[in-house]
Design a protein around this motif. Structure first.
Motif, PDB file in Angstrom:
ATOM      1  N   THR A  14       0.871  -1.096  -0.011  1.00 27.64           N
ATOM      2  CA  THR A  14      -0.009   0.044  -0.119  1.00 27.64           C
ATOM      3  C   THR A  14       0.794   1.176   0.127  1.00 27.64           C
ATOM      4  N   GLU A  15       1.684   1.349  -1.037  1.00 34.78           N
ATOM      5  CA  GLU A  15       2.366   2.580  -1.215  1.00 34.78           C
ATOM      6  C   GLU A  15       2.196   3.580  -2.231  1.00 34.78           C
ATOM      7  N   ARG A  16       1.975   4.653  -2.310  1.00 37.65           N
ATOM      8  CA  ARG A  16       1.325   5.856  -3.065  1.00 37.65           C
ATOM      9  C   ARG A  16       2.532   6.598  -3.622  1.00 37.65           C
ATOM     10  N   GLY A  17       3.848   6.269  -3.483  1.00 31.40           N
ATOM     11  CA  GLY A  17       4.757   7.123  -3.926  1.00 31.40           C
ATOM     12  C   GLY A  17       5.129   7.159  -5.323  1.00 31.40           C
ATOM     13  N   SER A  18       5.811   8.069  -5.718  1.00 28.88           N
ATOM     14  CA  SER A  18       5.603   8.347  -7.218  1.00 28.88           C
ATOM     15  C   SER A  18       7.268   7.597  -7.807  1.00 28.88           C
ATOM     16  N   ARG A  19       7.799   7.003  -6.884  1.00 23.17           N
ATOM     17  CA  ARG A  19       9.192   6.444  -7.341  1.00 23.17           C
ATOM     18  C   ARG A  19       9.165   5.372  -8.565  1.00 23.17           C
ATOM     19  N   HIS A  20       7.940   4.614  -8.742  1.00 22.18           N
ATOM     20  CA  HIS A  20       7.572   3.491  -9.719  1.00 22.18           C
ATOM     21  C   HIS A  20       7.189   4.324 -11.138  1.00 22.18           C
ATOM     22  N   THR A  21       6.867   5.619 -10.960  1.00 19.04           N
ATOM     23  CA  THR A  21       6.164   6.289 -12.086  1.00 19.04           C
ATOM     24  C   THR A  21       6.944   6.288 -13.471  1.00 19.04           C
ATOM     25  N   ALA A  22       8.161   6.410 -13.355  1.00 19.50           N
ATOM     26  CA  ALA A  22       9.186   6.778 -14.506  1.00 19.50           C
ATOM     27  C   ALA A  22       9.390   5.400 -15.050  1.00 19.50           C
ATOM     28  N   THR A  23       9.464   4.192 -14.503  1.00 16.83           N
ATOM     29  CA  THR A  23       9.386   3.016 -15.031  1.00 16.83           C
ATOM     30  C   THR A  23       8.050   2.222 -14.802  1.00 16.83           C
ATOM     31  N   SER A  24       7.003   2.872 -14.826  1.00 22.78           N
ATOM     32  CA  SER A  24       5.887   2.120 -14.962  1.00 22.78           C
ATOM     33  C   SER A  24       5.731   0.788 -15.711  1.00 22.78           C
ATOM     34  N   SER A  25       5.064  -0.015 -15.042  1.00 20.76           N
ATOM     35  CA  SER A  25       4.535  -1.269 -15.845  1.00 20.76           C
ATOM     36  C   SER A  25       3.363  -1.287 -16.415  1.00 20.76           C
ATOM     37  N   THR A  26       2.721  -0.193 -16.264  1.00 21.64           N
ATOM     38  CA  THR A  26       1.266   0.188 -16.733  1.00 21.64           C
ATOM     39  C   THR A  26       1.006   1.185 -17.347  1.00 21.64           C
ATOM     40  N   ARG A 262      -7.017   1.946  -4.386  1.00 23.14           N
ATOM     41  CA  ARG A 262      -6.597   0.675  -5.344  1.00 23.14           C
ATOM     42  C   ARG A 262      -5.524   1.241  -6.304  1.00 23.14           C
ATOM     43  N   LEU A 263      -6.200   1.949  -7.254  1.00 27.57           N
ATOM     44  CA  LEU A 263      -5.460   2.406  -8.393  1.00 27.57           C
ATOM     45  C   LEU A 263      -4.020   2.962  -8.064  1.00 27.57           C
ATOM     46  N   SER A 264      -4.265   3.657  -6.845  1.00 30.22           N
ATOM     47  CA  SER A 264      -2.772   4.439  -6.257  1.00 30.22           C
ATOM     48  C   SER A 264      -1.815   3.262  -6.253  1.00 30.22           C
ATOM     49  N   TRP A 265      -2.064   2.245  -5.605  1.00 30.59           N
ATOM     50  CA  TRP A 265      -1.068   1.202  -5.434  1.00 30.59           C
ATOM     51  C   TRP A 265      -0.668   0.192  -6.552  1.00 30.59           C
ATOM     52  N   LEU A 266      -1.386   0.436  -7.486  1.00 29.74           N
ATOM     53  CA  LEU A 266      -1.196  -0.491  -8.700  1.00 29.74           C
ATOM     54  C   LEU A 266       0.240  -0.496  -9.205  1.00 29.74           C
ATOM     55  N   PRO A 267       0.915   0.657  -9.460  1.00 30.21           N
ATOM     56  CA  PRO A 267       2.247   0.760 -10.059  1.00 30.21           C
ATOM     57  C   PRO A 267       3.200  -0.036  -9.267  1.00 30.21           C
ATOM     58  N   ALA A 268       3.127   0.310  -7.875  1.00 34.81           N
ATOM     59  CA  ALA A 268       4.197  -0.400  -6.917  1.00 34.81           C
ATOM     60  C   ALA A 268       4.049  -2.022  -6.823  1.00 34.81           C
ATOM     61  N   ASN A 269       2.655  -2.325  -6.944  1.00 33.55           N
ATOM     62  CA  ASN A 269       2.759  -3.829  -7.062  1.00 33.55           C
ATOM     63  C   ASN A 269       3.091  -4.324  -8.183  1.00 33.55           C
ATOM     64  N   ALA A 270       2.799  -3.701  -9.428  1.00 32.94           N
ATOM     65  CA  ALA A 270       3.211  -4.373 -10.553  1.00 32.94           C
ATOM     66  C   ALA A 270       4.835  -4.398 -10.859  1.00 32.94           C
ATOM     67  N   TYR A 271       5.179  -3.229 -10.392  1.00 28.61           N
ATOM     68  CA  TYR A 271       6.850  -3.163 -10.300  1.00 28.61           C
ATOM     69  C   TYR A 271       7.506  -3.943  -9.695  1.00 28.61           C
ATOM     70  N   ARG A 272       6.944  -4.510  -8.683  1.00 25.64           N
ATOM     71  CA  ARG A 272       7.630  -5.415  -7.695  1.00 25.64           C
ATOM     72  C   ARG A 272       7.506  -6.611  -8.211  1.00 25.64           C
ATOM     73  N   LEU A 273       6.453  -7.144  -9.022  1.00 26.21           N
ATOM     74  CA  LEU A 273       5.965  -8.493  -9.447  1.00 26.21           C
ATOM     75  C   LEU A 273       7.266  -8.532 -10.815  1.00 26.21           C
ATOM     76  N   GLU A 274       7.295  -7.588 -11.614  1.00 24.40           N
ATOM     77  CA  GLU A 274       8.129  -7.827 -12.855  1.00 24.40           C
ATOM     78  C   GLU A 274       9.519  -7.984 -12.620  1.00 24.40           C
ATOM     79  N   ASN A 275       9.962  -7.131 -11.530  1.00 20.21           N
ATOM     80  CA  ASN A 275      11.233  -7.285 -11.249  1.00 20.21           C
ATOM     81  C   ASN A 275      11.589  -8.193 -10.170  1.00 20.21           C
ATOM     82  N   ASN A 276      10.591  -9.433  -9.983  1.00 20.60           N
ATOM     83  CA  ASN A 276      10.984 -10.375  -8.744  1.00 20.60           C
ATOM     84  C   ASN A 276      11.794 -11.559  -9.301  1.00 20.60           C
TER      85      ASN A 276
END
Length: 396
Positions: A14-26, A262-276
């Motif tokens: 449940t992270e709403r930060g913007s650090r995943h935006t630049a490399t967004s998976s979505t 939920r939409l605000s948490w999507l980038p962080a969760n997608a990024y985590r899976l893509e780079n797991n």
């Protein structure tokens, strides 16, 4: 037992930060996302778009109203496939798998099921593996009358880095419990730019939430993250009547927008899976264990290209027989390892799924054989070296 490794699921961020935006998976180039309340709702919306597309086609003289429309559906799959068809008021046409080792219909099976009333084919990804047709074959099916291909990736998140491999006119994702990118609810429909005019995107603007509602969702997710830990999950299994993980038919619900939380948490969760990368290494280990067991086989008919993504929701395996599979499930349970028979049956054999007697009596021998022999191994962050050793011991 003091610990039990759950069958599926990752903790939710449940992270709403913007650090995943630049490399967004979505962020997609040729598809526009539409965010709704569930993966089933996204699939229902995809079918509705396919119906609108067919009616818009002047060459289609046999389809007068949506209730006459037919959608081709794999005979082995989640009952939510039928829920979406019922919600969209179309007739599901079940098609058998191409092979007893596969959950996927082949080109021949789909082509033979196409009729003048066919508006779409649902091509469902299974646990991270796509149907075994290439883009040329999907295009050939379109020319034969399969006007719209719905790529259902509820079990394999459609990362933007993979967009060039998408073959669907629309692509479905689910954020439900136990999905690759889970938000405990929600879904996404990616709509190819040529069909944007068939969807009123303004109806699905993300829904604002109050601070109190956001806190309630966060509390629910915190509870989920605690429950899926091996120590707590073991205690949960002792509660009678919970029937954890059971899959059944559910009537369709109205399609509404996804909430902004939920939409605000999507980038962080997608990024985590893509780079797991640890998950990919685990799947490699499970692949070696299963490959050297002569009583087991991998799913699919094209064995040389199996499990290529190394990013699976669960690790699917086929036993020699239903009896062999059921015996393994009991032994895994005793060892504290959450394996699963998934749906357990092909769609025509699920009593609560609304299908005609004629459909239930039809020949779906490949899908039924697959359902009888399939089991899945867990592949997530709580599968330790000790767990892998226990899996190896059970399968020895």
């Amino acid at each position: 037992m003091s610990k039990y490794v759950r069958p599926v699921g990752h903790p939710i961020i449940t992270e709403r930060g913007s650090r995943h935006t630049a490399t967004s998976s979505t962020v997609y180039a040729d598809y526009a996302p539409c965010y709704v309340n569930s993966g089933t709702a996204a699939l229902q919306l995809a079918i509705q778009i396919a119906v609108r597309c067919a009616i818009e086609d002047d060459s289609n003289t046999s389809l007068k109203v949506p209730s006459e429309a037919e959608v081709i559906v794999p005979a082995y799959g989640c009952p939510d496939l039928i829920t979406a068809c019922v919600g969209a008021k179309v007739k599901p046409v079940l098609v058998d798998s191409c092979d007893p080792r596969s959950p996927f219909p082949g080109f021949k099976q789909i082509a033979e099921a196409i009729s003048p009333k066919t508006v779409a084919v649902i091509a469902a990804n299974f646990l991270g593996k796509s149907p075994e047709l290439d883009k040329a074959q999907w295009q050939a099916l379109r020319t034969r009358g399969a006007r719209h291909i719905i790529e259902d990736r509820a079990q394999a998140f459609p990362f933007s880095s993979e967009e060039q491999s998408f073959f669907g006119d629309t692509v479905v994702a689910s954020f439900g419990k136990g999905k690759p990118v889970s938000l405990l609810g929600g879904g996404m429909l990616l709509i190819n730019r040529q069909y944007h005019h068939l969807c009123d995107f303004s109806q699905y603007n993300p829904r604002a939430v109050s601070t109190l509602e956001r806190l309630k969702i966060e509390a629910k997710i915190a509870a989920y993250n605690l429950v899926i830990t091996p120590a707590v999950y073991a205690q949960l299994l002792k509660v009678p009547g919970l029937n954890i993980g059971a899959t059944s038919y559910k009537p369709p619900l109205p399609i509404v927008p996804l909430d902004q939380a939920r939409l605000s948490w999507l980038p962080a969760n997608a990024y985590r899976l893509e780079n797991n990368f640890e998950l990919r290494a685990l799947i490699e280990r499970l692949l070696r264990i299963v490959s050297f067991n002569y009583k087991l086989s991998l799913i699919g008919s094209s064995q040389d290209e199996l499990y290529e993504a190394r990013r699976m929701l669960r690790f699917p395996v086929l036993a020699e027989s239903k009896a062999h599979r059921d015996d393994l499930l009991k032994r895994f349970h005793k060892a504290g390892i959450g394996t699963s028979a998934m749906y357990g049956k092909a769609l025509p054999d699920m009593a609560d799924v609304p299908l005609s007697d004629e459909v239930r009596k039809a020949d779906f021998s490949n899908a039924r054989s697959f359902a009888d022999r399939l089991f899945t191994l867990p592949c997530h962050e709580d599968v330790t070296d000790e767990t892998v050793k226990a899996i190896e011991d059970v399968l020895a």
